[in-house]
Write a protein that holds these residues in place. Structure first.
Motif, PDB file in Angstrom:
ATOM      1  N   LEU A 120       0.814  -1.215   0.000  1.00  0.00           N
ATOM      2  CA  LEU A 120       0.000   0.000   0.000  1.00  0.00           C
ATOM      3  C   LEU A 120       0.852   1.272   0.000  1.00  0.00           C
ATOM      4  O   LEU A 120       0.310   2.380   0.110  1.00  0.00           O
ATOM      5  N   HIS A 121       2.174   1.104  -0.096  1.00  0.00           N
ATOM      6  CA  HIS A 121       3.103   2.241  -0.145  1.00  0.00           C
ATOM      7  C   HIS A 121       2.982   3.119   1.097  1.00  0.00           C
ATOM      8  O   HIS A 121       3.027   4.356   1.017  1.00  0.00           O
ATOM      9  N   LEU A 122       2.836   2.463   2.253  1.00  0.00           N
ATOM     10  CA  LEU A 122       2.780   3.189   3.520  1.00  0.00           C
ATOM     11  C   LEU A 122       4.165   3.236   4.156  1.00  0.00           C
ATOM     12  O   LEU A 122       5.032   2.397   3.886  1.00  0.00           O
ATOM     13  N   HIS A 123       4.375   4.212   5.009  1.00  0.00           N
ATOM     14  CA  HIS A 123       5.634   4.383   5.728  1.00  0.00           C
ATOM     15  C   HIS A 123       5.393   4.161   7.215  1.00  0.00           C
ATOM     16  O   HIS A 123       4.282   4.325   7.707  1.00  0.00           O
ATOM     17  N   GLY A 124       6.457   3.803   7.919  1.00  0.00           N
ATOM     18  CA  GLY A 124       6.328   3.617   9.360  1.00  0.00           C
ATOM     19  C   GLY A 124       7.087   2.407   9.845  1.00  0.00           C
ATOM     20  O   GLY A 124       8.143   2.062   9.316  1.00  0.00           O
ATOM     21  N   HIS A 125       6.503   1.697  10.827  1.00  0.00           N
ATOM     22  CA  HIS A 125       7.182   0.534  11.394  1.00  0.00           C
ATOM     23  C   HIS A 125       6.175  -0.353  12.131  1.00  0.00           C
ATOM     24  O   HIS A 125       5.037   0.051  12.418  1.00  0.00           O
ATOM     25  N   VAL A 126       6.636  -1.565  12.454  1.00  0.00           N
ATOM     26  CA  VAL A 126       5.842  -2.514  13.228  1.00  0.00           C
ATOM     27  C   VAL A 126       6.786  -3.223  14.189  1.00  0.00           C
ATOM     28  O   VAL A 126       7.972  -3.418  13.884  1.00  0.00           O
ATOM     29  N   GLY A 127       6.280  -3.601  15.355  1.00  0.00           N
ATOM     30  CA  GLY A 127       7.115  -4.318  16.323  1.00  0.00           C
ATOM     31  C   GLY A 127       6.282  -5.058  17.346  1.00  0.00           C
ATOM     32  O   GLY A 127       5.058  -4.847  17.464  1.00  0.00           O
ATOM     33  N   ASN A 128       6.934  -5.958  18.062  1.00  0.00           N
ATOM     34  CA  ASN A 128       6.326  -6.675  19.189  1.00  0.00           C
ATOM     35  C   ASN A 128       6.679  -5.974  20.485  1.00  0.00           C
ATOM     36  O   ASN A 128       7.781  -5.430  20.629  1.00  0.00           O
ATOM     37  N   ASP A 129       5.763  -6.018  21.440  1.00  0.00           N
ATOM     38  CA  ASP A 129       6.097  -5.667  22.806  1.00  0.00           C
ATOM     39  C   ASP A 129       5.341  -6.603  23.733  1.00  0.00           C
ATOM     40  O   ASP A 129       4.745  -7.589  23.273  1.00  0.00           O
ATOM     41  N   THR A 130       5.372  -6.330  24.997  1.00  0.00           N
ATOM     42  CA  THR A 130       4.781  -7.259  25.957  1.00  0.00           C
ATOM     43  C   THR A 130       3.258  -7.252  25.930  1.00  0.00           C
ATOM     44  O   THR A 130       2.627  -8.075  26.587  1.00  0.00           O
ATOM     45  N   GLU A 131       2.638  -6.346  25.173  1.00  0.00           N
ATOM     46  CA  GLU A 131       1.182  -6.303  25.082  1.00  0.00           C
ATOM     47  C   GLU A 131       0.651  -6.864  23.774  1.00  0.00           C
ATOM     48  O   GLU A 131      -0.532  -7.196  23.676  1.00  0.00           O
ATOM     49  N   GLY A 132       1.484  -6.958  22.750  1.00  0.00           N
ATOM     50  CA  GLY A 132       1.022  -7.447  21.462  1.00  0.00           C
ATOM     51  C   GLY A 132       1.873  -6.877  20.339  1.00  0.00           C
ATOM     52  O   GLY A 132       3.096  -6.979  20.362  1.00  0.00           O
ATOM     53  N   VAL A 133       1.218  -6.261  19.360  1.00  0.00           N
ATOM     54  CA  VAL A 133       1.910  -5.652  18.216  1.00  0.00           C
ATOM     55  C   VAL A 133       1.598  -4.161  18.179  1.00  0.00           C
ATOM     56  O   VAL A 133       0.437  -3.755  18.316  1.00  0.00           O
ATOM     57  N   PHE A 134       2.642  -3.358  17.996  1.00  0.00           N
ATOM     58  CA  PHE A 134       2.445  -1.915  17.819  1.00  0.00           C
ATOM     59  C   PHE A 134       2.837  -1.540  16.392  1.00  0.00           C
ATOM     60  O   PHE A 134       3.781  -2.091  15.824  1.00  0.00           O
ATOM     61  N   ILE A 135       2.106  -0.623  15.813  1.00  0.00           N
ATOM     62  CA  ILE A 135       2.324  -0.205  14.425  1.00  0.00           C
ATOM     63  C   ILE A 135       2.213   1.305  14.354  1.00  0.00           C
ATOM     64  O   ILE A 135       1.345   1.911  15.004  1.00  0.00           O
ATOM     65  N   GLU A 136       3.083   1.908  13.568  1.00  0.00           N
ATOM     66  CA  GLU A 136       2.866   3.284  13.116  1.00  0.00           C
ATOM     67  C   GLU A 136       2.834   3.233  11.596  1.00  0.00           C
ATOM     68  O   GLU A 136       3.741   2.679  10.961  1.00  0.00           O
ATOM     69  N   ALA A 137       1.767   3.781  11.028  1.00  0.00           N
ATOM     70  CA  ALA A 137       1.582   3.736   9.576  1.00  0.00           C
ATOM     71  C   ALA A 137       1.235   5.132   9.073  1.00  0.00           C
ATOM     72  O   ALA A 137       0.366   5.805   9.636  1.00  0.00           O
ATOM     73  N   GLU A 138       1.909   5.550   7.991  1.00  0.00           N
ATOM     74  CA  GLU A 138       1.714   6.889   7.443  1.00  0.00           C
ATOM     75  C   GLU A 138       1.458   6.798   5.943  1.00  0.00           C
ATOM     76  O   GLU A 138       2.131   6.046   5.228  1.00  0.00           O
ATOM     77  N   GLY A 139       0.457   7.540   5.516  1.00  0.00           N
ATOM     78  CA  GLY A 139       0.123   7.552   4.101  1.00  0.00           C
ATOM     79  C   GLY A 139      -1.214   8.226   3.876  1.00  0.00           C
ATOM     80  O   GLY A 139      -1.824   8.777   4.804  1.00  0.00           O
ATOM     81  N   PRO A 140      -1.738   8.180   2.639  1.00  0.00           N
ATOM     82  CA  PRO A 140      -3.036   8.785   2.348  1.00  0.00           C
ATOM     83  C   PRO A 140      -4.160   8.087   3.097  1.00  0.00           C
ATOM     84  O   PRO A 140      -4.076   6.896   3.415  1.00  0.00           O
TER      85      PRO A 140
END
Length: 768
Positions: free
Chosen positions: A39-59
């Motif tokens: 989808l040509h999005l920018h950002g990141h994804v990761g694991n932590d002790t609660e689950g999955v965190f994501i930052e996604a940037e785009g239209p």
């Protein structure tokens, strides 16, 4: 799921997305990465002790698609319980990356259950011709070990028992390649860097020459009648060729397991259908990623394999499972016949899972062991299930299902531990809206099992990050789980009546909060009046119950001895009918003990009163000359069900006394069965009419409760409802009478589900 509001169609925006559920160890981060790239999005994804965190940037449009696809296109083993999105300031930073895991903070992430080998990995192992051809530990993000190897969260390789296996260059390349299905697969390995098989004698010495194939060597030994201890995902199995009569009989004798059937592992659905009746729903259950043992009707005409009689003596059902590791697939493909695969233990002891312990504990049973060097962190037995009315129903919830939590119908005010029962024990830890049942632990009266129980509670508390403040326990003062609860410091202990916990377990599974008519039929449970209950009609919600009916009480001659010897319950019920009993075979068989035991009963000596439905079934089984003594729990009732004629029959009538509570006269059913027996009516018809009579008695009692209390929902729980003949007749009668009926599916109706009910009751009371 709550998504953030995105206001502009064209301008870039940035979202912080939080995903909770089974989203670690199932390929969720690489899935998110690939989706964001698409989808040509920018950002990141990761694991932590609660689950999955994501930052996604785009239209905005791309972000909308992204949020929807997270749920709709998630990996096959992923389960999303909640997903939230909130706006963040736009950064304009290019690219999308997988971040290092964040291990700070209290653990709250769910660990995935172990999953059976996927088709892609199976193809590589059995016919791919690549570097994993014939490799017994092939896995990817869609399959393989999870729960049994995890030591801590986040679920990353250093927190698993794979930490000691450094990836080779090829595996590291797959692990780092977003286009590969092993991208961030924590157990990834190959013959160059992963675990290895060994075939050992029981003194620990190798039986293989250089270059020999351990699988082929094991198959030769099995064909020759050897008993082999095989290390699996959650522990050791004891295996023999299921068509080898001497091997099966020797295994039964060595395990001190007189009658209880052994489970079988078959290569595929075709082989399963060759020895059992496999309907489509059963086929789906056999192929479920959890790969439970599925109880199936035995094929009596022209079976593809002649299963040894000692495998399941006298049983009309077979417990079958399909292979769930590459090792299983390789071994069965080489052997080309079914395998007995029973728990690696002496009866009533916990399954062996540590290598040194297996060599010691199984040395008197197994001839050799097929083992490997990947440690198992937590022992986990196979799950057991059957199909009831086209739906899968769990009888033992363990490997493949644990630690998937159950969502509660209430939100807990404080964390709760449910300590479970004494037999078929599980425990349950809960926080917020989620309750996590443990794997099957077993009989806590065994010292080794009790140690495994306490260790398991500690492991789950660390893994889930839950420190219980409420500890719920059964009322029975002699249960080891009760003692454990009362000995814990710094907690509030909450006693929960056994049968209320059964009904609450069924309510919790179905997300129900409102009062129902609860029918709890089982063996024995401690009543709040100090007597032994077991055939109970309750009006109950999660927090409270009222006992509005029960089976009429009868003495248990000899107390606990009556559980082991059903003929004693036949004496009790027949004595309640009065008079001498000429011509009754069970009385003749035990003539030497009958009169003095009857006198003891009448004097009230060692003869506690019980309303147990299980003991009623025992009495009729003995009366019909099926079983005077049992070697495993529920054996008499199982055999009574197996001989019962199938099809519609008229049930024996039984009266219900209505004051002060409903009293269901089980003795009426015994009288009717005895009359038919003395008249020469066949055992199958008597057994069928008895089952139908019990079901009709339940329906009539529920009708009376509905008249008094205006309730239209019935919850059925307790181990007696493992009986599919009784359950089916009861369901039909209640449904035709206009009731909505709740039965167990994902949580056992037996004591294996009790800990969930304890948690639900304690949590509901804590809110009041």
């Amino acid at each position: 799921m709550a998504y953030g509001v995105i206001a502009d169609e064209t301008a870039n925006e940035r979202l912080a997305v939080r995903v909770a559920g089974v989203v670690q160890g199932v390929g969720f981060r690489p899935f998110v990465y690939t989706l964001a790239q698409r989808l040509h999005l920018h950002g990141h994804v990761g694991n932590d002790t609660e689950g999955v965190f994501i930052e996604a940037e785009g239209p905005r449009a791309a972000l909308d698609v992204f949020l929807c696809a997270l749920d709709l296109e998630r990996p096959p083993l992923a389960v999303i319980d909640s997903m939230t999105a909130a706006p963040l300031p736009v950064t304009g930073a290019p690219g999308f990356s997988i971040m290092p895991s964040d291990a700070s903070g209290p653990p709250a992430a769910q660990v995935a259950p172990d999953a059976a080998t996927c088709e892609a990995c199976l193809d590589e192992t059995t016919g791919g011709g690549g570097r994993r051809q014939g490799y017994a530990f092939t896995n990817c993000t869609h399959c393989g070990p999870r729960f049994t190897i995890v030591r801590n969260v986040p679920y990353d390789r250093p927190h698993t028992t794979m930490a000691g296996f450094a990836m080779c260059g090829d595996c590291a390349g797959e692990y780092a390649d977003p286009a590969d299905r092993r991208f961030h697969a924590q157990p990834v390995c190959c013959p160059a860097c992963g675990p290895r098989l060994s075939l050992l004698s029981m003194d620990g010495s190798s039986l293989l020459t250089a270059g020999a194939d351990p699988v082929a060597a094991t198959a030769r030994l099995l064909r020759g009648g050897a008993i082999v201890a095989i290390k699996g995902l959650g522990g050791y199995h004891l295996a023999v060729d299921a068509t080898h009569p001497e091997a099966a009989a020797r295994l039964r004798a060595a395990k001190h397991r007189e009658d209880k059937p052994f489970a079988l592992m078959v290569a595929d659905l075709s082989e399963a259908a060759g020895i059992a009746e496999v309907e489509p729903a059963a086929a789906r259950l056999l192929r479920h990623p959890a790969r439970p043992i599925v109880l199936l009707p035995r094929r009596t005409r022209h079976p593809a394999h002649r299963i040894a009689e000692a495998v399941a003596p006298g049983c009309g059902e077979l417990g079958l499972m399909l292979p769930y590791t590459p090792l299983h697939h390789l071994l069965l493909a080489t052997l080309v016949r079914p395998l007995v695969m029973t728990s690696g233990n002496v009866s009533d002891e916990p399954i062996a899972y540590r290598d040194d312990d297996a060599l010691t504990q199984l040395a008197g049973i197994a001839d050799v062991t097929l083992t490997h060097d990947r440690p198992i962190h937590l022992r986990t037995d196979d799950s057991v299930a059957r199909v009831v009315r086209g739906a899968p129903t769990l009888l033992r919830r363990s490997r493949g299902y644990v630690p998937r939590p159950v969502r509660l119908p209430i939100k807990l005010r404080r964390p709760v531990l449910g300590c479970g029962a004494a037999l078929k024990n599980t425990f349950c830890l809960a926080r917020g809206e989620f309750a996590t049942l443990s794997h099957h632990v077993g009989d806590l009266t065994n010292a080794a099992t009790y140690r495994a129980y306490t260790e398991g509670v500690g492991h789950f508390e660390r893994l889930l990050g839950i420190t219980p403040e409420l500890v719920a326990h059964d009322l029975h003062p002699d249960y080891p789980s009760t003692a454990y609860a009362l000995e814990r410091d710094g907690v509030e202990a909450v006693g929960v009546q056994h049968h209320h916990a059964h009904i609450a377990s069924c309510l919790a599974e179905h997300g129900e909060r409102e009062p129902v008519i609860g029918v709890a039929f089982d063996g024995l449970g401690y009543g709040d009046d100090g007597t032994l209950w077991g055939g109970e009609i309750l009006v109950a919600d999660l927090a409270a119950y009222t006992r509005v009916g029960h089976l009429a009480t009868v003495p248990m001659p000899g107390g606990a001895a009556a559980v082991r010897e059903p003929w004693r319950m036949a004496l009790s019920y027949l004595d309640a009918l009065g008079g001498e009993l000429p011509g009754v075979a069970v009385a003749q068989r035990h003539a030497h003990a009958w009169r003095p035991l009857r006198e003891a009963v009448r004097a009230g000596v060692n003869a506690p009163l019980t309303s147990s439905a299980g003991r009623l079934f025992d009495a009729v089984a003995a009366l019909l000359d099926l079983r005077d003594e049992v070697t495993y729990e529920g054996q008499a009732a199982i055999e009574l069900e197996q001989v019962a004629q199938r099809g519609e029959v008229a049930g024996y009538p039984a009266e219900i006394a209505e004051d002060p509570v409903l009293t269901l006269r089980g003795a009426d059913l015994v009288r009717a069965a005895l009359t038919d027996r003395l008249a020469g009516v066949g055992t199958p018809q008597i057994a069928a009419r008895f089952h139908a009579g019990v079901a009709d008695l339940i329906v009539n009692a529920c009708l009376l409760v509905r008249e008094r209390h205006g309730l239209h929902t019935v919850a059925l729980s307790g181990g007696v409802f493992q009986n599919t003949l009784l359950l089916g007749r009861t369901l039909d009668g209640l449904t035709l009478s206009g009731f909505r009926v709740l039965t167990h599916r994902q949580v056992p109706c037996n004591d294996g589900g009790l800990s969930l009910g304890q948690v639900a009751v304690a949590g509901a009371r804590d809110r009041h």
